[in-house]
Design an enzyme around this catalytic site. Structure first.
Site, PDB file in Angstrom:
ATOM      1  N   GLU A 118       0.822  -1.220   0.000  1.00 20.45           N
ATOM      2  CA  GLU A 118       0.000   0.000   0.000  1.00 20.45           C
ATOM      3  C   GLU A 118       0.853   1.264   0.000  1.00 20.45           C
ATOM      4  OE1 GLU A 118      -2.993  -0.098  -0.639  1.00 20.45           O
ATOM      5  OE2 GLU A 118      -3.898  -1.908   0.195  1.00 20.45           O
ATOM      6  N   HIS A 141      -2.754   1.973   8.272  1.00 19.71           N
ATOM      7  CA  HIS A 141      -3.919   1.304   7.689  1.00 19.71           C
ATOM      8  C   HIS A 141      -4.186   0.030   8.469  1.00 19.71           C
ATOM      9  CE1 HIS A 141      -6.551  -0.789   4.966  1.00 19.71           C
ATOM     10  NE2 HIS A 141      -5.649  -1.713   4.713  1.00 19.71           N
ATOM     11  N   HIS A 143      -7.549  -3.122   9.481  1.00 18.65           N
ATOM     12  CA  HIS A 143      -8.873  -3.664   9.181  1.00 18.65           C
ATOM     13  C   HIS A 143      -9.711  -3.675  10.461  1.00 18.65           C
ATOM     14  CE1 HIS A 143      -6.725  -6.038   5.706  1.00 18.65           C
ATOM     15  NE2 HIS A 143      -6.746  -4.739   5.496  1.00 18.65           N
ATOM     16  N   GLU A 171     -16.803  11.263  23.705  1.00 15.18           N
ATOM     17  CA  GLU A 171     -15.491  11.842  23.397  1.00 15.18           C
ATOM     18  C   GLU A 171     -15.162  11.881  21.899  1.00 15.18           C
ATOM     19  OE1 GLU A 171     -12.544  11.575  26.368  1.00 15.18           O
ATOM     20  OE2 GLU A 171     -14.276  12.589  27.213  1.00 15.18           O
ATOM     21  N   HIS A 212     -13.313  -2.884   3.616  1.00 14.44           N
ATOM     22  CA  HIS A 212     -11.881  -3.177   3.714  1.00 14.44           C
ATOM     23  C   HIS A 212     -11.301  -2.717   5.065  1.00 14.44           C
ATOM     24  CE1 HIS A 212      -7.712  -3.224   1.568  1.00 14.44           C
ATOM     25  NE2 HIS A 212      -7.568  -3.280   2.875  1.00 14.44           N
TER      26      HIS A 212
END
Ligand code: 2HA
Ligand code: ZN
Length: 274
Positions: A118, A141, A143, A171, A212
């Site tokens: 990525e 990144h 999942h 919050e 994703h």
């Protein structure tokens, strides 16, 4: 000059600890997830001979804007689960070459591995975030399970999704007053998903990839992990609320406004209905 052991560097330790933590949270199955952390030349030079390029790795993306910049990154196909026990194989310290077309590996990825698949999304996000916050250093990144699940059951609309997350934990609005961005479903690892993510990163530090996962960006590991953790917690609460039969009452928009005023944050324009 003798160099310090890079395993002891705070940036390496942070990468090792956060990946283990994220694995334990169940967000990063198998090779899921990736992190890139911008380093200064001084930070790297304390541990490595920056003249000594171990390997040159071609890149399918024009990285000229990042030429000469250093990053520690997770490796392509590597498991977050394994980083803590074998950082030299699962992490890499890279420098973007002067031509912007190659990466210079200075340490790590010792089994011949490559930086995260990525990388286009990471690099384009770094470029975008640095324009709005010169102190931005981390792109992450993952999942995150409940956020991912919500992309199937909740309208995929930035205002609607942001409002739901804000409402789920008091919050949330304080932590991400700018809300969450959403891109369309796109093939991971491509320049196209990188461009879509980076476009959102001009306005958001959190960007949802439907079906994703999520991208987060910020100045340090605690900020980025904390952002994702807080949004994920809200998504988890949403899941429980739905499972319990749906909300019977919630924080009002006026209360959210009072909260923002009390904490000195500005909710994204137009997202509250007052
Ligand atoms: O690194 O998470 O999006 C594996 C992934 C791809
Ligand atoms: Zn992913």
């Amino acid at each position: 000059m003798t160099k310090l052991n890079i395993i002891d560097a705070s940036f390496t330790q942070e990468m090792m600890k956060v990946t283990a933590n994220m694995y334990r949270l169940g967000w990063d199955e198998r090779n899921g997830g990736n992190i890139s952390y911008l380093l200064t030349e001084e930070e790297v030079a304390a541990y490595l001979d920056i003249e000594k390029v171990v390997r040159t790795i071609p890149m399918q993306f024009d990285g000229k804007e990042l030429a000469g910049k250093y990053f520690i990154v997770t490796g392509s196909g590597k498991y977050f689960k394994n980083v803590i026990d074998d950082p030299a194989v699962n992490l890499g310290v890279i420098r973007v070459a002067a031509d912007g077309k190659n990466l210079e590996l200075l340490w790590g990825l010792e089994d011949g591995g490559r930086p995260t698949s990525e990388l286009p999304s990471h690099f384009m996000s770094h470029i975008a975030r640095m324009k709005v916050d010169p102190e931005n250093r981390i792109v992450m990144h993952t999942h995150a399970t409940h956020l991912l699940a919500m992309t199937f059951t909740h309208p995929l609309e930035e205002k609607a999704l942001t409002r739901t997350l804000w409402q789920m934990c008091t919050e949330c609005l304080v932590v991400f007053p700018e809300g969450v961005g959403i891109i369309p479903w796109l093939v991971p690892g491509t320049n196209e998903i990188g461009e879509a993510t980076a476009a959102k990163m001009h306005e958001f530090r959190l960007v949802i990839w439907p079906f994703h996962g999520i991208y987060g960006a910020g100045r340090n590991m605690d900020e980025v992990f904390g952002l994702i953790e807080t949004a994920e917690k809200a998504a988890k609460v949403y899941t429980y609320v739905q499972a319990q039969g749906g909300a019977k009452q919630a924080i009002t928009d006026q209360q959210l406004k009072d909260l923002a005023d009390a904490f000195g944050v500005t909710p994204r324009e137009g997202f509250l209905e007052l």
